[in-house]
Design a protein around this motif. Structure first.
Motif, PDB file in Angstrom:
ATOM      1  N   ILE A   1      -2.308  -4.812  12.538  1.00 35.32           N
ATOM      2  CA  ILE A   1      -0.904  -4.452  12.457  1.00 35.32           C
ATOM      3  C   ILE A   1      -0.319  -4.775  11.078  1.00 35.32           C
ATOM      4  O   ILE A   1       0.550  -4.057  10.574  1.00 35.32           O
ATOM      5  CB  ILE A   1      -0.094  -5.171  13.568  1.00 35.32           C
ATOM      6  N   ASP A   2      -0.813  -5.851  10.447  1.00 29.45           N
ATOM      7  CA  ASP A   2      -0.255  -6.259   9.153  1.00 29.45           C
ATOM      8  C   ASP A   2      -0.468  -5.191   8.082  1.00 29.45           C
ATOM      9  O   ASP A   2       0.399  -4.982   7.222  1.00 29.45           O
ATOM     10  CB  ASP A   2      -0.872  -7.585   8.703  1.00 29.45           C
ATOM     11  N   LYS A   3      -1.618  -4.511   8.131  1.00 33.14           N
ATOM     12  CA  LYS A   3      -1.882  -3.466   7.138  1.00 33.14           C
ATOM     13  C   LYS A   3      -0.894  -2.313   7.275  1.00 33.14           C
ATOM     14  O   LYS A   3      -0.398  -1.778   6.266  1.00 33.14           O
ATOM     15  CB  LYS A   3      -3.317  -2.945   7.281  1.00 33.14           C
ATOM     16  N   LEU A   4      -0.588  -1.917   8.499  1.00 30.35           N
ATOM     17  CA  LEU A   4       0.367  -0.827   8.702  1.00 30.35           C
ATOM     18  C   LEU A   4       1.780  -1.252   8.312  1.00 30.35           C
ATOM     19  O   LEU A   4       2.536  -0.461   7.738  1.00 30.35           O
ATOM     20  CB  LEU A   4       0.332  -0.354  10.150  1.00 30.35           C
ATOM     21  N   ILE A   5       2.122  -2.501   8.605  1.00 27.29           N
ATOM     22  CA  ILE A   5       3.440  -3.002   8.209  1.00 27.29           C
ATOM     23  C   ILE A   5       3.555  -3.039   6.688  1.00 27.29           C
ATOM     24  O   ILE A   5       4.550  -2.576   6.111  1.00 27.29           O
ATOM     25  CB  ILE A   5       3.686  -4.404   8.806  1.00 27.29           C
ATOM     26  N   ASP A   6       2.539  -3.585   6.030  1.00 24.90           N
ATOM     27  CA  ASP A   6       2.565  -3.668   4.563  1.00 24.90           C
ATOM     28  C   ASP A   6       2.638  -2.278   3.946  1.00 24.90           C
ATOM     29  O   ASP A   6       3.370  -2.053   2.971  1.00 24.90           O
ATOM     30  CB  ASP A   6       1.318  -4.403   4.049  1.00 24.90           C
ATOM     31  N   TYR A   7       1.894  -1.330   4.510  1.00 25.53           N
ATOM     32  CA  TYR A   7       1.911   0.040   3.979  1.00 25.53           C
ATOM     33  C   TYR A   7       3.294   0.664   4.171  1.00 25.53           C
ATOM     34  O   TYR A   7       3.789   1.366   3.286  1.00 25.53           O
ATOM     35  CB  TYR A   7       0.850   0.888   4.668  1.00 25.53           C
ATOM     36  N   GLY A   8       3.912   0.390   5.322  1.00 22.28           N
ATOM     37  CA  GLY A   8       5.260   0.890   5.553  1.00 22.28           C
ATOM     38  C   GLY A   8       6.246   0.352   4.531  1.00 22.28           C
ATOM     39  O   GLY A   8       7.090   1.085   4.007  1.00 22.28           O
ATOM     40  N   HIS A   9       6.123  -0.935   4.216  1.00 20.53           N
ATOM     41  CA  HIS A   9       7.003  -1.533   3.219  1.00 20.53           C
ATOM     42  C   HIS A   9       6.765  -0.922   1.841  1.00 20.53           C
ATOM     43  O   HIS A   9       7.713  -0.729   1.070  1.00 20.53           O
ATOM     44  CB  HIS A   9       6.779  -3.043   3.167  1.00 20.53           C
ATOM     45  N   GLU A  10       5.523  -0.638   1.525  1.00 22.10           N
ATOM     46  CA  GLU A  10       5.212   0.014   0.249  1.00 22.10           C
ATOM     47  C   GLU A  10       5.918   1.364   0.139  1.00 22.10           C
ATOM     48  O   GLU A  10       6.297   1.791  -0.962  1.00 22.10           O
ATOM     49  CB  GLU A  10       3.701   0.226   0.113  1.00 22.10           C
ATOM     50  N   LYS A  11       6.099   2.008   1.275  1.00 26.91           N
ATOM     51  CA  LYS A  11       6.764   3.317   1.312  1.00 26.91           C
ATOM     52  C   LYS A  11       8.280   3.185   1.477  1.00 26.91           C
ATOM     53  O   LYS A  11       8.974   4.185   1.709  1.00 26.91           O
ATOM     54  CB  LYS A  11       6.195   4.154   2.460  1.00 26.91           C
ATOM     55  N   ASP A  12       8.790   1.952   1.384  1.00 26.38           N
ATOM     56  CA  ASP A  12      10.215   1.675   1.507  1.00 26.38           C
ATOM     57  C   ASP A  12      10.742   2.031   2.900  1.00 26.38           C
ATOM     58  O   ASP A  12      11.867   2.515   3.057  1.00 26.38           O
ATOM     59  CB  ASP A  12      11.011   2.427   0.430  1.00 26.38           C
ATOM     60  N   LEU A  13       9.924   1.783   3.904  1.00 23.35           N
ATOM     61  CA  LEU A  13      10.318   2.018   5.289  1.00 23.35           C
ATOM     62  C   LEU A  13      10.429   0.690   6.023  1.00 23.35           C
ATOM     63  O   LEU A  13       9.753  -0.281   5.681  1.00 23.35           O
ATOM     64  CB  LEU A  13       9.285   2.896   5.994  1.00 23.35           C
ATOM     65  N   LYS A  14      11.266   0.654   7.052  1.00 25.04           N
ATOM     66  CA  LYS A  14      11.372  -0.519   7.910  1.00 25.04           C
ATOM     67  C   LYS A  14      10.690  -0.216   9.245  1.00 25.04           C
ATOM     68  O   LYS A  14      10.487   0.935   9.600  1.00 25.04           O
ATOM     69  CB  LYS A  14      12.834  -0.898   8.114  1.00 25.04           C
TER      70      LYS A  14
END
Length: 289
Positions: A252-265
């Motif tokens: 889950i952490d990888k998807l969360i980190d990737y979302g943050h990289e894309k400026d998404l919450k």
């Protein structure tokens, strides 16, 4: 030997159910023999019968508190159908456990199907978005904090595997505007096509016509879906904590980190105390309970 004969094997059974992960044929037969004598004990001594029933409750509570143990009990009972039918007439909890096990099995089947359909949608190019739209300029968390009323995030969903058809597929823009006029501060829009009759196309149409925050609601299993959320102008996307906790989806952490990289919450969905505690560890601050 009357009462003492019954008291002894029941205590053995309690210890077996509490301590042993193996439910064998002998345990089941002794349990049935013990329960078969219960009526006779009731005639002789109501007090002793109540005591034995209390021990039976201990057994049932122990099984309910230990899901792995409960599953082993159910597997044993299902392998010995005749014994199960005898036991369920004397021990009503077992019938309830069986119903719950059936529900659990159906839920597992549904989750597997949902993940499979997300992968099919990825393979079919459903999330290959060709345009890029801006997200809203509204901070949803701040708007929730400052709202003097209960904040609403309403959902546009035409169907689900559990509920079937919820409403007739109609103009998503009109639905979205009706929800906003009714007080919604954000919209959750289903994009899963095969099980929920959702579509990225619906999301895009709504994004072009409303200014409030939007959540991409899907069974998110891959970065490709997060890329789609970014391009469609989503403010948030959904992650279901239980899918990761139970090993249906990894990291889950990888998807969360990737979302943050894309400026998404991220909106994290939790169904149990354990999932809630694990969701808190991710340090995402908007949780769906």
């Amino acid at each position: 030997n009357g009462v003492k004969y019954i008291e002894y094997p029941v205590e053995i059974l309690v210890n077996r159910f509490l301590s042993s992960p193996i439910i064998d044929q002998e345990s089941g037969e002794v349990l049935y023999d013990t329960l078969s004598q219960l009526d006779e004990v009731t005639k002789e001594s109501e007090e002793k019968a109540t005591e034995i029933l209390d021990i039976m409750d201990q057994i049932s509570n122990a099984m309910m508190d230990n899901e792995e143990h409960l599953n082993k009990v159910l597997e044993f009972l299902q392998a010995h159908k005749e014994l199960f039918e005898k036991l369920s007439s004397k021990f009503p909890h077992i019938a309830t456990f069986s119903e719950e096990k059936t529900k659990i099995d159906k839920m597992i089947e549904l989750v597997n199907s949902s993940i499979e359909n997300s992968q099919n949608a990825i393979d079919d190019g459903i999330y290959d978005i060709t345009e890029t739209l801006p997200k809203s300029e509204i901070d949803l968390q701040e708007s929730i904090k400052s709202n003097s009323h209960a904040s609403l995030i309403t959902e546009i969903k035409f169907s689900s595997p559990a509920e079937g058809d919820i409403r007739q597929i109609s103009d998503p823009i009109q639905i979205a505007k009706s929800m906003i006029s009714g007080g919604a501060q954000a919209l959750s829009i289903l994009t899963q096509p095969y099980l929920f009759n959702g579509s990225p196309e619906y999301f895009i149409k709504i994004r072009k016509n409303v200014k409030i925050p939007l959540l991409m609601k899907d069974i998110m299993i891959d970065k490709i879906q997060i890329d789609a959320a970014k391009k469609m102008g989503a403010d948030y996307f959904l992650l279901i904590q239980g899918l990761f906790d139970n090993g249906f989806v990894s990291d889950i952490d990888k998807l969360i980190d990737y979302g943050h990289e894309k400026d998404l919450k991220i909106l994290l969905e939790a169904h149990t105390k354990t999932e809630f505690e694990n969701a808190i560890k991710t340090q995402e601050y908007l949780l769906l309970l």
